[in-house]
Design an enzyme around this catalytic site. Sequence first.
Site, PDB file in Angstrom:
ATOM      1  N   ASP A   1       0.706  -1.294   0.278  1.00  0.00           N
ATOM      2  CA  ASP A   1       0.114   0.084   0.164  1.00  0.00           C
ATOM      3  C   ASP A   1       0.790   1.175   0.046  1.00  0.00           C
ATOM      4  O   ASP A   1       1.986   1.210   0.754  1.00  0.00           O
ATOM      5  CB  ASP A   1      -0.911  -0.021   1.216  1.00  0.00           C
TER       6      ASP A   1
ATOM      7  N   ASN B   1     -12.840  -2.965   2.650  1.00  0.00           N
ATOM      8  CA  ASN B   1     -13.582  -1.775   2.714  1.00  0.00           C
ATOM      9  C   ASN B   1     -14.459  -1.830   1.586  1.00  0.00           C
ATOM     10  O   ASN B   1     -14.007  -2.191   0.317  1.00  0.00           O
ATOM     11  CB  ASN B   1     -12.761  -0.548   2.663  1.00  0.00           C
TER      12      ASN B   1
ATOM     13  N   GLN C   1     -14.272   2.549   1.293  1.00  0.00           N
ATOM     14  CA  GLN C   1     -13.513   2.385   0.054  1.00  0.00           C
ATOM     15  C   GLN C   1     -13.325   3.570  -0.837  1.00  0.00           C
ATOM     16  O   GLN C   1     -14.232   4.386  -1.038  1.00  0.00           O
ATOM     17  CB  GLN C   1     -14.525   1.190  -0.669  1.00  0.00           C
TER      18      GLN C   1
ATOM     19  N   VAL D   1     -10.792   3.022  -3.812  1.00  0.00           N
ATOM     20  CA  VAL D   1     -10.721   2.752  -5.071  1.00  0.00           C
ATOM     21  C   VAL D   1     -11.589   1.717  -5.636  1.00  0.00           C
ATOM     22  O   VAL D   1     -11.593   0.658  -4.879  1.00  0.00           O
ATOM     23  CB  VAL D   1      -9.189   2.093  -5.168  1.00  0.00           C
TER      24      VAL D   1
ATOM     25  N   HIS E   1     -10.572  -5.132  -3.205  1.00  0.00           N
ATOM     26  CA  HIS E   1      -9.160  -5.454  -2.656  1.00  0.00           C
ATOM     27  C   HIS E   1      -9.244  -5.700  -1.422  1.00  0.00           C
ATOM     28  O   HIS E   1      -9.951  -5.223  -0.613  1.00  0.00           O
ATOM     29  CB  HIS E   1      -8.128  -4.148  -2.932  1.00  0.00           C
TER      30      HIS E   1
HETATM   31  P1  DGP Z   1      -9.362   1.633   0.190  1.00  0.00           P
HETATM   32  O1  DGP Z   1      -9.824   2.935   1.293  1.00  0.00           O
HETATM   33  O2  DGP Z   1      -9.945   0.411   1.029  1.00  0.00           O
HETATM   34  O3  DGP Z   1      -9.916   1.922  -1.066  1.00  0.00           O
HETATM   35  O4  DGP Z   1      -8.094   1.507  -0.119  1.00  0.00           O
HETATM   36  C1  DGP Z   1      -7.358   1.813  -1.019  1.00  0.00           C
HETATM   37  C2  DGP Z   1      -5.837   1.875  -0.733  1.00  0.00           C
HETATM   38  O5  DGP Z   1      -5.137   2.004  -1.980  1.00  0.00           O
HETATM   39  C3  DGP Z   1      -5.362   3.096   0.276  1.00  0.00           C
HETATM   40  O6  DGP Z   1      -4.899   2.489   1.513  1.00  0.00           O
HETATM   41  C4  DGP Z   1      -4.181   3.777  -0.430  1.00  0.00           C
HETATM   42  C5  DGP Z   1      -3.984   2.825  -1.669  1.00  0.00           C
HETATM   43  N1  DGP Z   1      -3.417   3.285  -2.778  1.00  0.00           N
HETATM   44  C6  DGP Z   1      -4.057   4.166  -3.680  1.00  0.00           C
HETATM   45  N2  DGP Z   1      -3.454   4.486  -4.671  1.00  0.00           N
HETATM   46  C7  DGP Z   1      -2.482   3.718  -4.755  1.00  0.00           C
HETATM   47  C8  DGP Z   1      -1.329   3.691  -5.597  1.00  0.00           C
HETATM   48  O7  DGP Z   1      -1.192   4.142  -6.772  1.00  0.00           O
HETATM   49  N3  DGP Z   1      -0.470   2.562  -5.481  1.00  0.00           N
HETATM   50  C9  DGP Z   1      -0.527   1.916  -4.170  1.00  0.00           C
HETATM   51  N4  DGP Z   1       0.598   1.157  -3.725  1.00  0.00           N
HETATM   52  N5  DGP Z   1      -1.437   1.996  -3.197  1.00  0.00           N
HETATM   53  C10 DGP Z   1      -2.461   2.829  -3.651  1.00  0.00           C
END
Ligand code: DGP
Length: 114
Positions: A31, A87, A94, A96, A100
Amino acid sequence: MAAKTIFKRIIDKEIAAQIVYEDEHCLAFRDINPQAPIHVLVIPRKEIPSLAHATEDDTVLLGQLLAAVRVIADQMKLANGYRVIINCGPDGGQTVDHLHVHLLGGRRLDWPPG
Ligand code: DGP
């Protein structure tokens, strides 16, 4: 056509991520905003916007995601335990829209979450 999510762009190798595991069905990477010493996201290669969008056809895939989490937890030596979070939707936090699974570990995690 809808814009690709950031996670689809990671699957397609258009943007970089620290990949820690991959197989035919799933991809796992660190993350970008870690909430614990180990914070890995496990995603299906198939584009499913959220757990709420998964269908009966995805039942095996959901199991494969959790099986991947267990393999990664072993790989990361999280013998003392870890937390697995999905999430879902706005109230679930959530951000994204590509299903996930968060794997968090390496420290004692509080309960209940915020
Ligand atoms: P959620 O809140 O459950 O949708 O978590 C999305 C997660 O994705 C958040 O903890 C940050 C991570 N994230 C967002 N953009 C990127 C990215 O470009 N690269 C990586 N490695 N993680 C990302």
